[in-house]
Scaffold this active site. Structure first.
Site, PDB file in Angstrom:
ATOM      1  N   GLN A 133       0.872  -1.167   0.000  1.00 41.74           N
ATOM      2  CA  GLN A 133       0.000   0.000   0.000  1.00 41.74           C
ATOM      3  C   GLN A 133       0.915   1.224   0.000  1.00 41.74           C
ATOM      4  OE1 GLN A 133      -1.759  -1.702   3.566  1.00 41.74           O
ATOM      5  NE2 GLN A 133      -3.781  -1.306   2.710  1.00 41.74           N
ATOM      6  N   HIS A 144       5.695   3.815   6.419  1.00 44.15           N
ATOM      7  CA  HIS A 144       6.960   3.104   6.242  1.00 44.15           C
ATOM      8  C   HIS A 144       6.699   2.003   5.218  1.00 44.15           C
ATOM      9  CE1 HIS A 144      10.680   1.252   8.495  1.00 44.15           C
ATOM     10  NE2 HIS A 144      10.799   1.180   7.174  1.00 44.15           N
ATOM     11  N   HIS A 146       6.327  -1.236   3.316  1.00 44.01           N
ATOM     12  CA  HIS A 146       6.335  -2.627   3.742  1.00 44.01           C
ATOM     13  C   HIS A 146       5.507  -3.470   2.781  1.00 44.01           C
ATOM     14  CE1 HIS A 146       2.885  -0.688   5.706  1.00 44.01           C
ATOM     15  NE2 HIS A 146       2.279  -1.865   5.741  1.00 44.01           N
ATOM     16  N   HIS A 148       3.135  -6.844   2.399  1.00 44.51           N
ATOM     17  CA  HIS A 148       2.331  -7.871   3.052  1.00 44.51           C
ATOM     18  C   HIS A 148       2.556  -9.184   2.316  1.00 44.51           C
ATOM     19  CE1 HIS A 148      -0.265  -5.095   5.448  1.00 44.51           C
ATOM     20  NE2 HIS A 148       0.044  -4.255   4.471  1.00 44.51           N
TER      21      HIS A 148
END
Length: 228
Positions: A133, A144, A146, A148
């Site tokens: 996202q 931050h 990242h 998933h």
């Protein structure tokens, strides 16, 4: 100084700083994938439960981290959407994927790929969802970068795209869940139930550390895929 042999004569010369940089870049481009994989393997041995990492404004304890590379780390999820739903983030706090360096992008995805190879069979899955996202309007709530990583099974969502709604829903509640978990010790009972997500409770530190220990052992036991 460097030495070259040409027509049986020895020629000595010195490389300028720019020449050394160009030569080093060329060598790195040739050995890059192999070197990154070796570093990825070596850093697993250096994981220390006493070392914490920042995930946006949140502090991730070392006991929740199960994978480590030069520039990224993998950690278990406070509120997994499905069993084995983990996160992979950069060590450097960067909000947008587009602001990562080329090296960070490569390192992040290499680690996510290796994690996917481990969590998919471990949780009895047959597929993976990997999602980023990138920005607030994409559903990002923790500023931050990242990834998933979600092991997927047949029928885990009535409609496949519902997994993205579930990720959004979890992300909205992450800050509240993280604050709740920080006040819950490893020896306490089940975590706080959140009104907006009654089917998934916040996990305790102990539960997350236990999962990270299992995944760390699996990551160590499975060597990285050799580069082509």
């Amino acid at each position: 100084p460097c030495i070259m042999y040409f027509n049986t004569q020895v020629i000595k010369f010195s490389l300028t700083r720019s020449m050394r940089f160009a030569l080093g870049s060329a060598l790195n481009s040739i050995r890059g994938p192999k070197l990154q994989q070796r570093r990825l393997t070596a850093t697993f041995a250096r994981m220390d439960d006493s070392v914490t990492y920042k995930f946006g404004p949140h502090t991730i304890p070392g006991s929740h981290i199960f994978a480590l590379s030069d520039q990224s780390f993998g950690f278990v999820n406070l509120k997994p959407v499905v069993p084995g739903h983990v996160l992979v983030s950069t060590k450097r706090i960067v909000q947008r994927f587009t602001d990562l360096t080329t090296e960070e992008v490569s390192d992040l995805w290499l680690l996510a790929q290796r994690i996917g190879r481990v969590v998919e069979p471990h949780y009895g899955a047959r597929s993976l969802t990997l999602a980023i996202q990138d920005g607030a309007f994409a559903g990002q709530t923790v500023p931050h970068v990242h990834i998933h990583v979600l092991p997927r099974k047949a029928g885990d969502f009535p409609r496949n795209d519902e997994v993205y709604d579930a990720i959004d829903h979890k992300a909205i509640e992450y800050d509240k869940a993280a604050k709740a978990a920080q006040s819950t010790s490893a020896k306490s009972g089940p975590g706080e139930k959140l009104d907006l997500d009654k089917e998934r409770r916040v996990r305790t530190n102990g539960e997350m550390a236990e999962e990270a220990t299992v995944l760390r052992a699996l990551m160590n036991s499975r060597p990285p895929q050799p580069p082509l």
